[in-house]
Design an enzyme around this catalytic site. Structure first.
Site, PDB file in Angstrom:
ATOM      1  CG  ASP A 122      -1.848  -1.292   1.157  1.00  0.00           C
ATOM      2  OD1 ASP A 122      -1.939  -1.850   0.250  1.00  0.00           O
ATOM      3  OD2 ASP A 122      -2.583  -1.344   2.115  1.00  0.00           O
ATOM      4  CG  ASP A 200      -3.298   3.801  -0.648  1.00  0.00           C
ATOM      5  OD1 ASP A 200      -2.967   5.290  -0.247  1.00  0.00           O
ATOM      6  OD2 ASP A 200      -3.853   3.067   0.094  1.00  0.00           O
ATOM      7  CG  HIS A 249      -5.546  -0.768  -2.304  1.00  0.00           C
ATOM      8  ND1 HIS A 249      -5.272  -1.399  -1.088  1.00  0.00           N
ATOM      9  CD2 HIS A 249      -5.147   0.536  -2.273  1.00  0.00           C
ATOM     10  CE1 HIS A 249      -5.004  -0.353  -0.370  1.00  0.00           C
ATOM     11  NE2 HIS A 249      -4.701   0.763  -0.932  1.00  0.00           N
ATOM     12  CG  ASP A 251      -3.900  -5.270  -4.726  1.00  0.00           C
ATOM     13  OD1 ASP A 251      -5.090  -4.816  -4.533  1.00  0.00           O
ATOM     14  OD2 ASP A 251      -2.987  -5.285  -4.410  1.00  0.00           O
ATOM     15  CB  CYS A 353      -2.394  -6.322   0.038  1.00  0.00           C
ATOM     16  SG  CYS A 353      -3.855  -6.209  -0.938  1.00  0.00           S
TER      17      CYS A 353
END
Length: 368
Positions: A122, A200, A249, A251, A353
């Site tokens: 992150d 991020d 995020h 992903d 992550c």
């Protein structure tokens, strides 16, 4: 590439250009001192309505240490993951413990404590031999990067570049404290605006000279623009349109697995509106995720199923209960490595992550 550049790649401890070159060294998350954040302007927007407040009650209140049983279960899963990585020949670097319970602030705001260092993906973006500290929008994560300083100083002494985006002010002006999810037919909006650059690192994935990112509840256009200008003309940034108002995020939405192959979440992304540069690449549509049963907080999207980690162009670490995805990956020519990891989810991360791939064996290339 000349001989001097080749020697630099061979000796620099940091070298990672994409998500699939053979993984040699990785930083793994640390659960020590984990706190459930008290400040939640961003977090409430990234969880389904009401879920963050329910989670606060389950952990004993905002600003509380995570319950010991949550930490113990997550540590067991993390130990299994580390065992797999080391068995596959990856050097795993562990973080020192950090105290996230101390209050901190700036001249303009103050919070009761931080979060944790469970998810190195992150706050940091590795681009080639450069470590970039990102300007995170979450006040509770303002000093999270300090937990990594001893490792980064080591990498810097070994020849790595080490940069940091401008430290954001995170004034109230950045946030919409009356934020509501956009209704049908309304344009997408998020809890942050364009007051200053914030992003991020986990909102970006790398394909050599092409980097794919998204705007979200922690990444704004100014953040995207800062990153593009910092990297310069040798890189191209492409934005993916995430259709989820809870976006945080990339992903769980868009994951490059190998040259020419990208895993795409069909719920969060309109595959007909992807950047033109992806024409000719195989868009791998994963099966619906198996419902998660070992995450009492239920704050992670079930699409954490595609939050996978590539060890090379074939080997892929995937959650052990996601059997339909495992079968699909085999059909697509990959070699899945199942790993139990759902108990890590209360700390808001999965395989991608919870790692930062410091070194992959490969060179900077253009794949488009």
């Amino acid at each position: 590439m000349d001989n001097s550049q080749s020697r630099q790649i061979a000796t620099c401890p940091v070298n990672s250009h994409n998500e699939w070159d053979p993984l040699e060294e990785v930083i793994i998350g640390n659960l020590d001192g984990a706190m459930f954040p008290e400040w939640n302007a961003v977090n409430v927007a990234t969880a389904p309505p009401g879920d963050w407040l329910e989670a606060e009650q389950l952990v004993g209140g905002a600003g509380s240490p995570y319950p010991p049983e949550f930490v113990a279960a997550a540590r067991r899963d993390l130990a299994g993951f580390i065992h797999i990585l080391e068995s596959e020949g990856v050097t795993v670097r562990r973080l020192p413990s950090a105290d996230f319970s101390k209050p901190f602030g700036t001249p303009d705001w103050r919070v009761s404590g931080g979060f944790c260092s469970a998810n190195p993906r992150d706050p940091f973006l590795i681009i080639g031999n450069e470590i970039i500290e990102t300007p995170m929008a979450d006040r509770s994560r303002y000093f999270e990067a300090w937990a990594y300083r001893s490792l980064f100083k080591e990498y810097f002494k070994g020849g790595a570049k080490w940069s940091a985006a401008p430290k954001p002010q995170l004034l109230d002006d950045l946030y919409d404290f009356n934020y509501s999810v956009p209704g049908p037919g309304e344009p997408m909006r998020f809890v942050i605006n364009e007051f200053e650059p914030v992003f991020d690192a986990a909102d970006f994935v790398r394909c050599g000279r092409d980097i794919f990112g998204q705007k979200s509840n922690v990444t704004n256009q100014m953040g995207v623009d800062w990153l593009q200008r910092h990297l310069g003309s040798g890189y191209r940034l492409h934005l993916i349109e995430n259709q989820s108002p809870e976006a945080i995020h990339i992903d769980t939405t868009f994951m490059p697995l190998a040259p020419g192959k990208i895993l795409v979440n069909p719920v969060f992304v309109d595959v007909n509106r992807l950047p033109d540069v992806l024409r000719g690449w195989d868009l791998l549509i994963p099966p619906d995720p198996v419902p998660v049963i070992h995450d009492p907080l239920k704050l992670m999207s079930e699409w954490a199923s595609i939050n996978v980690l590539m060890l090379d162009e074939e080997r892929i670490v995937v959650e052990a209960r996601q059997e339909p995805l495992i079968r699909a990956l085999k059909d697509w020519g990959f070699k899945p490595i199942p790993c139990v990891f759902e108990s890590y989810y209360p700390f808001l991360g999965s395989f991608h992550c919870s790692t930062l791939d410091v070194r992959r064996r490969g060179e900077l290339k253009s794949y488009f």
